[in-house]
Enzyme design. Structure first.
Site, short mmCIF file in Angstrom:
data_model
loop_
_atom_site.label_atom_id
_atom_site.label_comp_id
_atom_site.label_asym_id
_atom_site.label_seq_id
_atom_site.Cartn_x
_atom_site.Cartn_y
_atom_site.Cartn_z
CE LYS A 499 2.45 5.94 19.40
NZ LYS A 499 2.15 4.68 20.10
CE1 TYR A 724 -6.87 1.72 -14.11
CE2 TYR A 724 -6.64 3.04 -12.12
CZ TYR A 724 -6.14 2.59 -13.33
OH TYR A 724 -4.90 3.00 -13.75
CG MET A 773 -0.84 4.92 -6.83
SD MET A 773 0.58 4.18 -7.65
CE MET A 773 0.20 2.44 -7.47
#
Length: 831
Positions: A499, A724, A773
């Site tokens: 899974k 950032y 990101m």
């Protein structure tokens, strides 16, 4: 080898039934690796603690195999036309056959043992000598009580040299292998802690391993290994010792100078019997101590064989790590690319084709093959062997690259029966004529020698070209599977959890591996995971744990077996099954014994029994529950209560329904800590992927390494900020590297601003600033690094345990968070 059935029976002191004159040219023990002319194969049914080869005889008989070696008493009446040899013990029998075949060798044999490096030394010696000698050698790491005799039986009787590995895990095993290998020359690589559990000390294990050389003439070893040197001296062996090391009393005295990733070896030849100048200088493309040790064993053997020093130097300069690294990558146009372009000979081609044959999701199988670079004087004979391998693996398309392959193109086409064939003199010629659109929904094996530069083809056919890679070690997964299997009682089945994208490792690839290794069930979380596996060719039973009544009909369509955790879900499933006319559909009924997530309680049992008795649509395949804290000894009383409650529930069901489903409650840590509760089956999850509790962590192999690469380096002045948010101005000038991995790839933002680190060139580099990101920055001040250098994100350092501790979470979360956009590379490493 060429034996008749009657001769095999006499060799193993057994009897035969059938045609005693039937010729046997190959013996095999793995029913999944059936290759060659079926009528000349003999399958040896190994009856072991965890498996019984006799149960695969029906399947092999249907495939055309007609010769079998079995234990006394096996019922062979239903196999008309087949030949059977009967023996008391089939492992003893295969060893007797190998010992007999070994007695016919007219060529010398080199035996290799030790704790580490056996396969590496064997392969490097082969690479150094392959242009001057025809060599038969162990495939992969065939060095066990079964692997070693199989290796000997695969040897060509016209070889110039045999090289065979021998490994043991128990006392007295080596004496058995000595009778099979009987090496004239030996190499003892080193002594370490591997397989130490069955020996009283490392010295005890060294003495046992040295039994391999009881009748040898010469033994090569390194005197720097004090325990080995001391033990050999104490034994006062009959054989001659040929020693290398860092002291002047050695036959070859070594000094080395590491230059970046290379090492210069300065050798002083103190043995006057060697036909070499006293001082020699050689360069090797490695700098780690293990590779230097392995290469010195090879040099020592080559010098004993009086190999020209220029041949040694030339082959050492181009030698590569023996990773035997078989990589599986996502290809263009829904293809899968299997890259095994590190060496090319019959043994390694057979292994690669075995792997390709396991890619059950593909009907089309393509092989791109370079010239076979091994010293076989009869080129036609060599390529007849190649064509036979291709034919028996059902290859649909063949591309040959190289002049020898081209010379034998007619033979390959005719004997293999492959209609879609093309041949090119070089990789560049192939690339100039290649159209990626010609490859569509197929498994593509790239099998070539390093000199052909097949990496160019790999780059062309890969779908994702991304510098961030999750390397999944398939051998580590198999090791972990076998570690847990060894703890199971006979006939206890095993469910493997795949899974959550196989805990981040990749669903289809891991499921295919587990199907190949014959686990009993797979388990997924949701129906769509199971459907994907079915569409990829996975045919074994699959249990869906988190069932949705809206998906019951499609689960039946794809033969997925539901977990049933409530009376309502059971009644709904029965209604849907009744509409389609299905009977006896397997379901898995879950009890809540204390975790309080999903499952039926004791109050549901009377109604459950009533439904089971009165419903023809279902058949309980298993009863199970889930342990809440089996990894924590503080909660052992609670765990034992859960096991007791589960046992009572199962007894109630059996007594009131008359059915006897499989029963299972143990997870990975439960298998390790509560062997008394194995019942009929266990469920292996996180342990399969190398993550263990404090009780078994050292016995498991981590199956994944996450890495990326530096894309840019820049110097940043004091007082500047990174990334950032402009957090934390730097207090001194720093050298900053940008790495293309970010939180969209699964790198947790909490690891930023110095909380986490990567490893580059063996040194730790803290993550600086906020993680972006798609990228992050690391501080490489004081580290010798360049753009393009690989960076370890998860591996030895930092490990998944360390990262989990930093984030105050569990390794599960770290592993399952790695994004599917990160390229997975599946490797088989047989060091």
């Amino acid at each position: 080898m060429e034996y008749t059935v009657e001769k095999i029976a006499k060799t193993v002191n057994g009897k035969f039934r059938g045609n005693g004159n039937a010729l046997i040219t190959r013996i095999f023990t793995d029913s999944r690796n059936q290759t060659g002319e079926e009528l000349q194969l003999m399958f040896v049914a190994i009856n072991g603690k965890r498996h019984d080869g006799h149960k695969y005889i029906d399947e092999l008989f249907r495939k055309g195999v007609r010769n079998f070696l079995v234990i006394n008493g096996f019922d062979c009446q239903r196999f008309a036309g087949a030949n059977f040899v009967f023996a008391e013990n089939t492992v003893d029998a295969i060893q007797k056959i190998a010992a007999d075949y070994r007695s016919l060798f007219s060529f010398p044999v080199l035996g290799i043992t030790g704790s580490n490096g056996k396969t590496c030394v064997k392969e490097w010696i082969y690479r150094i000598l392959k242009d001057t000698k025809k060599i038969s050698r162990s495939p992969k790491s065939y060095n066990s009580q079964i692997g070693a005799p199989l290796s000997v039986l695969m040897a060509d009787d016209d070889s110039d040299l045999g090289i065979f590995e021998a490994g043991i895990s128990m006392p007295e095993e080596m004496s058995r292998l000595e009778k099979i290998i009987r090496p004239e020359i030996g190499i003892f690589t080193n002594a370490g802690d591997a397989h130490q559990e069955n020996f009283t000390s490392i010295e005890h294990k060294i003495r046992e391993k040295l039994n391999l050389f009881e009748n040898s003439k010469t033994l090569i070893y390194c005197s720097d290994n004090v325990l080995v040197d001391k033990t050999v001296s104490e034994l006062k062996p009959k054989f001659r010792t040929f020693v290398w090391g860092h002291n002047e009393n050695c036959n070859i005295e070594l000094k080395e100078k590491i230059c970046g990733e290379k090492t210069v070896l300065y050798l002083k030849i103190n043995d006057k019997n060697l036909n070499y100048e006293t001082c020699q200088q050689l360069e090797i493309p490695f700098s780690d101590s293990a590779s230097i040790e392995n290469i010195m064993h090879c040099i020592a053997f080559a010098m004993l064989e009086n190999v020209d020093i220029n041949v040694i130097k030339a082959n050492l300069s181009d030698i590569s790590p023996v990773a035997m690294r078989l990589e599986v990558k996502e290809g263009v146009n829904r293809c899968t690319v299997i890259n095994d372009s590190y060496n090319s000979d019959i043994n390694s081609l057979t292994i690669a084709l075995d792997f390709l044959d396991g890619m059950s999701r593909y009907r089309k199988k393509t092989v791109i093959l370079s010239d076979i670079l091994q010293s076989e004087p009869d080129e036609k004979k060599l390529y007849r062997q190649v064509s036979e391998l291709l034919k028996n693996r059902g290859i649909n398309k063949l591309t040959g690259i190289g002049r020898a392959t081209g010379r034998n193109s007619d033979l390959l086409i005719k004997n293999s029966g492959i209609e879609n064939c093309a041949f090119y003199d070089s990789v560049d010629e192939f690339l100039a004529n290649c159209n990626k659109a010609d490859f569509n929904n197929e498994a593509i094996l790239l099998k070539g020698s390093r000199s052909f530069r097949f990496e160019k083809i790999s780059r062309l056919l890969e779908f994702k070209i991304h510098q961030t890679i999750l390397d999944v070690n398939m051998d580590a997964i198999v090791h972990n599977l076998n570690f847990f299997r060894a703890k199971l009682k006979k006939n206890v089945k095993l469910t493997a959890m795949v899974k959550a994208f196989s805990y981040g490792h990749g669903s289809v690839e891991i499921a295919s591996l587990l199907q190949y290794h014959r686990v009993d069930y797979l388990a997924v979380a949701y129906a769509d995971e199971g459907i994907s596996l079915r569409e990829a060719g996975i045919s074994m039973p699959i249990v869906v744990l988190n069932t949705d009544p809206d998906n019951f009909d499609i689960m039946m369509e794809y033969r997925l077996e539901p977990e049933i955790y409530s009376i309502n879900s059971l009644e709904t499933f029965i209604k849907i099954a009744a509409k389609t006319g299905i009977c006896n559909y397997p379901v898995h009924i879950k009890f809540d014994t204390g975790m309080h997530r999903l499952g039926m309680t004791e109050n549901d049992l009377p109604k459950l029994c009533e439904i089971i008795v009165n419903s023809k649509e279902i058949k309980p395949a298993s009863l199970f529950s889930h342990l809440a804290a089996s990894d924590d000894c503080r909660h052992d009383d609670f765990t034992k209560m859960q096991i007791s409650r589960f046992s009572e529930n199962c007894r109630y069901i059996e007594e009131n329904t008359g059915c006897t489903p499989l029963k299972h409650i143990l997870n990975s840590s439960g298998i390790e800590r509560f062997p008394e509760a194995q019942f009929d089956m266990v469920r292996l999850g996180i342990g399969l992927y190398g993550i263990g509790t404090e009780y078994n962590r050292t016995n498991l192999l981590p199956a994944e390494t996450l890495s990326s690469a530096i894309v840019q380096i820049k110097n940043v002045e004091q007082g500047e900020t990174i990334g950032y948010g402009r957090h934390n101005r730097i207090d001194a000038p720093k050298k900053i590297a940008t790495v293309p991995i970010g939180y969209a790839d699964g790198l947790d933002r909490k690891l930023g601003n110095g909380a986490g680190y990567f490893t580059i060139n063996g040194q730790s580099a803290p993550i600086i600033g906020n993680i972006c990101m798609d990228a992050c920055m690391i501080d490489i001040t004081g580290i010798d690094a360049a753009e393009g250098d690989r960076v370890t994100v998860i591996g030895d350092k930092p490990s998944v345990y360390e990262i989990a501790d930093i984030l105050q979470t569990i390794p599960y979360e770290i592993m399952t968070s790695i994004s599917e956009r990160v390229k997975r590379v599946y490797s088989k490493i047989d060091n």
